[in-house]
Design a protein around this motif. Structure first.
Motif, PDB file in Angstrom:
ATOM      1  N   GLY A  50       0.822  -1.202   0.000  1.00 26.29           N
ATOM      2  CA  GLY A  50       0.000   0.000   0.000  1.00 26.29           C
ATOM      3  C   GLY A  50       0.856   1.253   0.000  1.00 26.29           C
ATOM      4  N   TYR A  51       2.149   1.083  -0.297  1.00 26.61           N
ATOM      5  CA  TYR A  51       3.075   2.223  -0.289  1.00 26.61           C
ATOM      6  C   TYR A  51       2.528   3.365  -1.150  1.00 26.61           C
ATOM      7  CZ  TYR A  51       7.111   5.151  -1.258  1.00 26.61           C
ATOM      8  OH  TYR A  51       7.945   6.220  -1.384  1.00 26.61           O
ATOM      9  N   ALA A  52       2.623   4.588  -0.620  1.00 32.59           N
ATOM     10  CA  ALA A  52       2.168   5.752  -1.375  1.00 32.59           C
ATOM     11  C   ALA A  52       3.039   6.956  -1.035  1.00 32.59           C
ATOM     12  CB  ALA A  52       0.709   6.061  -1.068  1.00 32.59           C
ATOM     13  N   LEU A  53       3.677   7.523  -2.037  1.00 35.53           N
ATOM     14  CA  LEU A  53       4.458   8.750  -1.864  1.00 35.53           C
ATOM     15  C   LEU A  53       3.550   9.967  -1.881  1.00 35.53           C
ATOM     16  CD1 LEU A  53       7.314  10.039  -1.692  1.00 35.53           C
ATOM     17  CD2 LEU A  53       7.310  10.099  -4.198  1.00 35.53           C
ATOM     18  N   PHE A  54       2.413   9.848  -2.565  1.00 36.46           N
ATOM     19  CA  PHE A  54       1.465  10.954  -2.678  1.00 36.46           C
ATOM     20  C   PHE A  54       0.062  10.372  -2.798  1.00 36.46           C
ATOM     21  CE2 PHE A  54       3.190   9.790  -6.785  1.00 36.46           C
ATOM     22  CZ  PHE A  54       2.048   9.554  -7.544  1.00 36.46           C
ATOM     23  N   ASP A  55      -0.943  11.196  -2.477  1.00 36.66           N
ATOM     24  CA  ASP A  55      -2.317  10.717  -2.611  1.00 36.66           C
ATOM     25  C   ASP A  55      -2.890  11.182  -3.948  1.00 36.66           C
ATOM     26  OD1 ASP A  55      -3.045  13.377  -2.353  1.00 36.66           O
ATOM     27  OD2 ASP A  55      -4.152  13.118  -0.480  1.00 36.66           O
ATOM     28  N   SER A  56      -4.176  10.984  -4.157  1.00 35.29           N
ATOM     29  CA  SER A  56      -4.772  11.247  -5.467  1.00 35.29           C
ATOM     30  C   SER A  56      -4.993  12.721  -5.753  1.00 35.29           C
ATOM     31  CB  SER A  56      -6.104  10.492  -5.593  1.00 35.29           C
ATOM     32  OG  SER A  56      -5.862   9.100  -5.649  1.00 35.29           O
ATOM     33  N   GLU A  57      -4.672  13.597  -4.803  1.00 39.97           N
ATOM     34  CA  GLU A  57      -4.638  15.038  -5.058  1.00 39.97           C
ATOM     35  C   GLU A  57      -3.204  15.536  -5.201  1.00 39.97           C
ATOM     36  OE1 GLU A  57      -8.170  17.386  -3.075  1.00 39.97           O
ATOM     37  OE2 GLU A  57      -7.166  16.174  -1.543  1.00 39.97           O
TER      38      GLU A  57
END
Length: 442
Positions: free
Chosen positions: A284-291
């Motif tokens: 579920g790694y995420a450097l940034f979200d959908s915004e």
């Protein structure tokens, strides 16, 4: 990484129409294999790319999507989004974020090169099904698969945002149907790795076989109240069924039962829950979200006290909270909120502490969503597992129902294990939790 030409074209056209906009580009390549009776039953190869445009003009929001990038398709994409905005109600809290930044993940870490060929994957799928199906008491292996997915998620905006993340994921799973006369039982296990070379079919085979054949002799226990330890997969399912409790969007809509609990106790002291999007060993790694908001660790529950909910820019603005970087939006969907990868921190209890005395270890649940009321917290699930005493499984258990109230159950945690583990999909990491006085119907 520079912005693709089609993204520039779309955003420039939206701005020329007097709108601000962001564009999501989701691309995926996948290979999925399934075996049956020693032969390859399914081989699916796919490659997709979808553009999802959100425009905001005069406080009205419109979304549209396209799978094509030719000039006519791009013009139609912008026109459709603008048209949809014109017929939507004003949303003054929804704005394109002023994220003029460049965020890009490291391919060497999240999408490493693989030397695992398609032929090797096919042989792995055949070996998985054939080997498990040949074992004593196994009637067949109806659900099995080997899959590789390479996904890319990009976000661009008229505010100057350029964000891109690319990940490689491999999965292997098998569910075996065991039989002994008229008795049948099914159980399965899975595994997830970055590289196909890292998949271990023998481990999945051994675990699925042991679970399925052991549960053949399972029987109900007497109805009553028991201490319960859900295995990591079952506990992840339960938390997923009640994820509304963390949603700022649900709070905005008035349906989050924790919407007025910030700063108040929601679980036992010692219970620590956070979202850890930058843990690279999780999928579920995420450097940034959908915004395009940069992600960071977010403490949610500290020593049993609720610190914040998960927010995007809209829910944060409306509820006067901080934006936690948890915006979710697919190319075809409006803005929402969701966790990246939840972590429950280890506690102080050793394995001996956790497993002293008598308790039920539940390894499979049925109806975790249909049997859960996320707003009230009430649940009733079919379950199977083991009756245990002092760490030893003394009887397989089937045909029971576990019921109660999840939010009350968080205050009945009697032990938090000192070692945290990922579930097999590597989406949530937590230690074993022992819950006291849970209702079981046999």
């Amino acid at each position: 990484m520079s912005m693709p030409n089609f993204a520039s074209t779309v955003l420039e056209r939206a701005r020329a129409a007097g709108a601000e906009a962001d564009l999501i580009v989701d691309a995926k390549e996948s290979l999925s294999l399934k075996a049956r009776d020693g032969a390859l039953e399914e081989q699916a190869v796919s490659a997709t790319r979808i553009l999802g445009l959100r425009v905001i003009k005069d406080q009205q929001v419109g979304i549209a999507y396209s799978e094509a990038t030719d000039a006519d398709a791009l013009n139609q994409l912008v026109d459709q989004a603008l048209l949809n905005a014109r017929y939507s109600k004003p949303e003054p809290n929804e704005q394109i974020q002023a994220n003029r930044q460049s965020l890009h993940t490291d391919d060497a870490q999240l999408c490493p090169d693989s030397q695992f060929s398609a032929e090797q994957r096919i042989e792995l799928a055949l070996y998985l099904e054939r080997t498990l199906a040949s074992k004593p008491q196994i009637r067949n292996v109806p659900y099995n698969g080997v899959m590789e997915v390479i996904s890319q998620h990009q976000v661009f905006s008229t505010q100057g945002l350029s964000a891109s993340s690319r990940q490689r994921m491999n999965h292997l799973y098998a569910y075996a149907l065991a039989a002994d006369g008229d008795l049948t039982a099914m159980a399965g296990k899975g595994q997830a790795t970055r590289l196909g070379e890292q998949l271990n079919a023998d481990q999945v085979i051994a675990n699925a076989y042991h679970e399925a054949t052991t549960l053949l002799q399972g029987k109900p226990v007497a109805s009553g109240h028991y201490d319960v330890i859900f295995d990591i997969e079952s506990l992840a399912d339960v938390l997923g069924a009640f994820s509304i409790m963390l949603s700022g969007k649900a709070a905005q809509d008035g349906i989050n039962p924790w919407r007025n609990r910030i700063g108040k106790s929601v679980a036992v002291t010692g219970f620590q829950l956070s979202d850890q999007p930058l843990a690279t060993d999780g999928f579920g790694y995420a450097l940034f979200d959908s915004e395009g908001t940069a992600c960071q660790a977010t403490p949610l529950v500290v020593d049993g006290v609720l610190q914040t909910l998960l927010h995007n820019s809209v829910t944060a603005r409306q509820l006067n909270a901080g934006n936690t970087g948890h915006a979710q939006r697919g190319p075809k969907s409006p803005l929402s909120v969701g966790a990246h990868q939840l972590h429950v921190a280890p506690g102080q209890h050793t394995q001996r502490d956790l497993t002293s005395g008598e308790y039920l270890e539940l390894t499979a649940l049925q109806g975790t969503h249909s049997g859960a009321n996320a707003i009230s917290g009430d649940f009733s699930f079919g379950a199977s597992g083991y009756l245990c005493r002092d760490g030893e499984r003394i009887q397989p258990v089937r045909g029971i129902t576990v019921a109660g109230n999840f939010y009350e159950m968080l205050n009945r945690i009697s032990a938090i294990g000192d070692t945290a583990k990922w579930n097999w999909q590597r989406s949530i990491k937590m230690p074993s939790l022992r819950f006291a006085d849970i209702a079981i119907s046999g």
